[in-house]
Design an enzyme around this catalytic site. Sequence first.
Site, short mmCIF file in Angstrom:
data_model
loop_
_atom_site.label_atom_id
_atom_site.label_comp_id
_atom_site.label_asym_id
_atom_site.label_seq_id
_atom_site.Cartn_x
_atom_site.Cartn_y
_atom_site.Cartn_z
N ASP A 31 2.17 26.07 -10.22
CA ASP A 31 2.35 27.22 -11.36
C ASP A 31 1.38 27.81 -11.88
O ASP A 31 0.34 27.14 -12.19
CB ASP A 31 3.49 26.56 -12.05
N ILE A 32 1.46 29.15 -11.89
CA ILE A 32 0.34 29.93 -12.56
C ILE A 32 0.26 29.70 -14.29
O ILE A 32 -0.73 29.78 -14.70
CB ILE A 32 0.42 31.59 -12.18
N ASN A 88 15.98 26.53 -12.31
CA ASN A 88 16.50 27.70 -13.53
C ASN A 88 17.28 28.81 -12.50
O ASN A 88 16.84 29.35 -11.68
CB ASN A 88 15.46 28.20 -14.26
N HIS A 101 13.55 28.52 -6.43
CA HIS A 101 12.31 27.59 -6.51
C HIS A 101 12.82 26.42 -7.55
O HIS A 101 13.69 26.54 -8.29
CB HIS A 101 11.24 28.51 -6.94
N HIS A 103 11.11 23.67 -9.97
CA HIS A 103 9.94 23.12 -10.81
C HIS A 103 9.69 21.62 -10.34
O HIS A 103 10.54 20.99 -10.85
CB HIS A 103 9.86 23.58 -12.04
P1 5GP Z 1 11.65 30.60 -13.39
O1 5GP Z 1 11.55 31.00 -14.69
O2 5GP Z 1 11.95 31.86 -12.70
O3 5GP Z 1 12.45 29.48 -13.04
O4 5GP Z 1 10.07 30.34 -13.38
C1 5GP Z 1 9.29 31.07 -12.59
C2 5GP Z 1 7.75 30.68 -12.56
O5 5GP Z 1 7.00 31.27 -11.74
C3 5GP Z 1 7.06 30.53 -14.02
O6 5GP Z 1 7.05 29.21 -14.43
C4 5GP Z 1 5.60 31.24 -14.13
O7 5GP Z 1 4.90 30.75 -14.46
C5 5GP Z 1 5.84 31.26 -12.25
N1 5GP Z 1 4.84 32.31 -11.82
C6 5GP Z 1 5.16 33.64 -12.01
N2 5GP Z 1 4.32 34.37 -11.30
C7 5GP Z 1 3.45 33.72 -10.70
C8 5GP Z 1 2.47 33.81 -9.60
O8 5GP Z 1 1.97 35.05 -9.37
N3 5GP Z 1 1.97 32.77 -9.14
C9 5GP Z 1 2.02 31.55 -9.31
N4 5GP Z 1 1.68 30.31 -8.62
N5 5GP Z 1 3.14 31.34 -10.41
C10 5GP Z 1 3.98 32.05 -10.85
#
Ligand code: 5GP
Length: 114
Positions: A31-32, A88, A101, A103
């Site tokens: 995760d970034i 999520n 996705h 986590h």
């Molecule tokens: P969500 O809130 O949709 O469950 O999580 C999305 C996740 O994607 C977040 O934890 C966010 O930090 C990660 N994320 C967003 N953009 C990027 C990206 O460009 N690269 C990576 N590796 N992770 C990302």
Amino acid sequence: MAKDCLFCQIVAGEVPSDIVYQDDKVVAFKDINPVAPVHILIIPRKHISDLTEIGPEDTNLIGHIHSVAIKIAKEKGLADRGFRLVNNCKKDGGQVIYHLHFHLLGGRQLTALG
Ligand code: 5GP
Ligand code: ZN
């Protein structure tokens, strides 16, 4: 591949990512914006927007994602101490990226959900 989907672009290699595992079904990358010492996203190569969109044909895929999560958790030394695998789903679930996705979080004591 879905147009304008960031994670489809990561799967295609069009957006760089730090990949820790991949096979013909899934890609796992860091995760970034990590919220734990280990924070890895495990995604299907196939575009599925969220958990409510999985169909009967995807049940093996969901099982496979869990197997991959366990494999990575073992490699990262989390199998004994524990970890969390989180999806999520949609707005109230806090979903930001609409490509399914999971986590994988670990490496510290995680706090209660909510
Ligand atoms: P969500 O809130 O949709 O469950 O999580 C999305 C996740 O994607 C977040 O934890 C966010 O930090 C990660 N994320 C967003 N953009 C990027 C990206 O460009 N690269 C990576 N590796 N992770 C990302
Ligand atoms: Zn996608």
